[in-house]
Design a protein around this motif. Sequence first.
Motif, short mmCIF file in Angstrom:
data_model
loop_
_atom_site.label_atom_id
_atom_site.label_comp_id
_atom_site.label_asym_id
_atom_site.label_seq_id
_atom_site.Cartn_x
_atom_site.Cartn_y
_atom_site.Cartn_z
N GLY A 11 -2.41 0.79 -8.96
CA GLY A 11 -3.87 0.73 -9.04
C GLY A 11 -4.51 1.14 -7.72
O GLY A 11 -4.17 2.17 -7.14
N PRO A 12 -5.44 0.33 -7.20
CA PRO A 12 -6.14 0.69 -5.96
C PRO A 12 -5.26 0.67 -4.71
O PRO A 12 -5.70 1.06 -3.63
CB PRO A 12 -7.24 -0.38 -5.87
CG PRO A 12 -6.71 -1.54 -6.64
CD PRO A 12 -5.92 -0.94 -7.77
N ARG A 13 -4.03 0.20 -4.86
CA ARG A 13 -3.13 0.19 -3.70
C ARG A 13 -2.50 1.56 -3.46
O ARG A 13 -1.79 1.76 -2.48
CB ARG A 13 -2.03 -0.86 -3.91
CG ARG A 13 -2.55 -2.29 -3.93
CD ARG A 13 -1.47 -3.29 -4.28
NE ARG A 13 -1.02 -3.14 -5.66
CZ ARG A 13 -0.11 -3.93 -6.25
NH1 ARG A 13 0.43 -4.92 -5.55
NH2 ARG A 13 0.24 -3.74 -7.50
N HIS A 45 -3.10 5.44 -2.49
CA HIS A 45 -4.08 6.29 -1.81
C HIS A 45 -3.47 7.68 -1.62
O HIS A 45 -2.44 7.83 -0.96
CB HIS A 45 -4.47 5.69 -0.46
CG HIS A 45 -5.08 4.33 -0.56
ND1 HIS A 45 -6.44 4.12 -0.66
CD2 HIS A 45 -4.50 3.10 -0.61
CE1 HIS A 45 -6.68 2.82 -0.75
NE2 HIS A 45 -5.52 2.19 -0.72
N ARG A 59 0.86 -1.18 0.00
CA ARG A 59 0.00 0.00 0.00
C ARG A 59 0.89 1.23 0.00
O ARG A 59 1.94 1.26 0.66
CB ARG A 59 -0.90 -0.03 1.24
CG ARG A 59 -1.79 1.19 1.47
CD ARG A 59 -2.65 0.93 2.71
NE ARG A 59 -3.31 2.12 3.23
CZ ARG A 59 -4.49 2.55 2.84
NH1 ARG A 59 -5.15 1.89 1.90
NH2 ARG A 59 -5.04 3.63 3.38
N GLN A 106 -0.26 5.11 -10.55
CA GLN A 106 -1.56 4.49 -10.75
C GLN A 106 -1.45 3.25 -11.63
O GLN A 106 -2.12 2.24 -11.41
CB GLN A 106 -2.53 5.49 -11.38
CG GLN A 106 -3.97 5.01 -11.46
CD GLN A 106 -4.59 4.81 -10.08
OE1 GLN A 106 -4.43 5.65 -9.20
NE2 GLN A 106 -5.28 3.69 -9.89
#
Length: 237
Positions: free
Chosen positions: A77-79, A81, A55, A73
């Motif tokens: 990706g979604p990791r 923040h 993360r 990104q």
Amino acid sequence: AAGDRLQLSGPHNHFPLDLNAPAYLLVAGGIGITPLLGMAQSLAGRCAPSGRPLRMLYGVRSEAELAYGQALQACLGPRLHAAVDARIDFAAEIAALPAGAQMYVCGPVPMLDAARHAWEASGRPATDLRYETFGNSGRLAPQAFRVRIPRHALDITVPADCSLLDALEQAGVEAVSDCKRGECGLCTLDVLALDGEIDHRDVFLSEHEKQGNTRLCACVSRVVGSVTLDSSYRPDA
């Protein structure tokens, strides 16, 4: 110019990445993303097949400051923040990590201090927190200050554009040092007297030590006013 002598040294990595940790939390603040970009790209491909948690938290003041946003990104990706104009809750982030996880942090000194304090409070091994300072901006604007060292009968003025460590070396006072980023603590000097305020810019001394103003890191910290120092560091009894 022709005939000048240059002193060269090999590259040194003071912020190495351990590829064998069970989980990772990468935290960047502003331009502190620079060393963490390569780490994220290296870990993204390694962690996915093994299922190891990864993360990244990226703190910036505005979305326009999200450097390397597209590259991050693409690999995370979604990791990924982004904490836009918001404080990172280090206590909560650390609590969510599995045992043995490592946290890598690079950013301004206040962020590093917050991360270190939260990590220490969590009781996790100190060796699993790794950080690098990116610049050593302090609370106060740099200005010239006076330094006295009775041991050497020395009384000098440190210019606004010169570190205390460099000024001492130029005055013939040998000082032990290594990182020159306020991390290792080798250049720490004892404060004998202070007339003014110390702008502690290191991440080595604890908050309690900084408030006590009994020591300072000569490589990055500065003074507003004047200070009397001892050139030999003696650890606390």
